[in-house]
Scaffold this motif. Sequence first.
Motif, PDB file in Angstrom:
ATOM      1  N   ALA A  57      24.778  -4.083  -7.884  1.00  0.00           N
ATOM      2  CA  ALA A  57      25.645  -2.931  -8.168  1.00  0.00           C
ATOM      3  C   ALA A  57      26.362  -3.125  -9.503  1.00  0.00           C
ATOM      4  O   ALA A  57      26.483  -2.183 -10.297  1.00  0.00           O
ATOM      5  CB  ALA A  57      26.652  -2.733  -7.040  1.00  0.00           C
ATOM      6  N   ARG A  58      26.828  -4.352  -9.776  1.00  0.00           N
ATOM      7  CA  ARG A  58      27.478  -4.630 -11.064  1.00  0.00           C
ATOM      8  C   ARG A  58      26.502  -4.455 -12.224  1.00  0.00           C
ATOM      9  O   ARG A  58      26.868  -3.927 -13.278  1.00  0.00           O
ATOM     10  CB  ARG A  58      28.076  -6.036 -11.078  1.00  0.00           C
ATOM     11  CG  ARG A  58      29.400  -6.124 -10.356  1.00  0.00           C
ATOM     12  CD  ARG A  58      30.152  -7.391 -10.694  1.00  0.00           C
ATOM     13  NE  ARG A  58      29.469  -8.594 -10.247  1.00  0.00           N
ATOM     14  CZ  ARG A  58      29.633  -9.155  -9.056  1.00  0.00           C
ATOM     15  NH1 ARG A  58      30.451  -8.619  -8.186  1.00  0.00           N
ATOM     16  NH2 ARG A  58      28.985 -10.247  -8.745  1.00  0.00           N
ATOM     17  N   GLN A  63      24.822  -1.280 -16.852  1.00  0.00           N
ATOM     18  CA  GLN A  63      23.762  -0.612 -17.606  1.00  0.00           C
ATOM     19  C   GLN A  63      24.105   0.852 -17.825  1.00  0.00           C
ATOM     20  O   GLN A  63      23.915   1.385 -18.914  1.00  0.00           O
ATOM     21  CB  GLN A  63      22.421  -0.737 -16.884  1.00  0.00           C
ATOM     22  CG  GLN A  63      21.285  -0.171 -17.725  1.00  0.00           C
ATOM     23  CD  GLN A  63      19.959  -0.302 -17.038  1.00  0.00           C
ATOM     24  OE1 GLN A  63      19.818   0.104 -15.876  1.00  0.00           O
ATOM     25  NE2 GLN A  63      18.996  -0.883 -17.718  1.00  0.00           N
ATOM     26  N   GLN A  64      24.650   1.502 -16.805  1.00  0.00           N
ATOM     27  CA  GLN A  64      25.007   2.900 -16.944  1.00  0.00           C
ATOM     28  C   GLN A  64      26.143   3.088 -17.934  1.00  0.00           C
ATOM     29  O   GLN A  64      26.234   4.124 -18.595  1.00  0.00           O
ATOM     30  CB  GLN A  64      25.371   3.502 -15.577  1.00  0.00           C
ATOM     31  CG  GLN A  64      24.158   3.655 -14.690  1.00  0.00           C
ATOM     32  CD  GLN A  64      24.504   4.157 -13.311  1.00  0.00           C
ATOM     33  OE1 GLN A  64      25.626   4.035 -12.830  1.00  0.00           O
ATOM     34  NE2 GLN A  64      23.525   4.728 -12.642  1.00  0.00           N
ATOM     35  N   ALA A  65      26.999   2.091 -18.083  1.00  0.00           N
ATOM     36  CA  ALA A  65      28.103   2.156 -19.038  1.00  0.00           C
ATOM     37  C   ALA A  65      27.664   1.702 -20.425  1.00  0.00           C
ATOM     38  O   ALA A  65      28.453   1.741 -21.363  1.00  0.00           O
ATOM     39  CB  ALA A  65      29.267   1.300 -18.550  1.00  0.00           C
TER      40      ALA A  65
END
Length: 71
Positions: A57-58, A63-65
């Motif tokens: 999840a981290r 990656q999305q950020a």
Amino acid sequence: MPHENPCPPTNTCPACGAAFTCGMQAGLTECWCAALPPLLALPATGAAGCYCPECLARLVEAQQAGKAAKI
């Protein structure tokens, strides 16, 4: 992101050492990780296997950020 699973742990997270269950290795039809967005690439360091729910999840969040994950 805790995942309750009645199956015994099948894997050890290469990042944090936590024991967790991979649905595929446990013989389930789907793994919990299928509900997460796919990563473009896994980090080379410590990528000896699947990550636990918390570490994965981290990685997805980082990656999305657009950041490098620190695991």
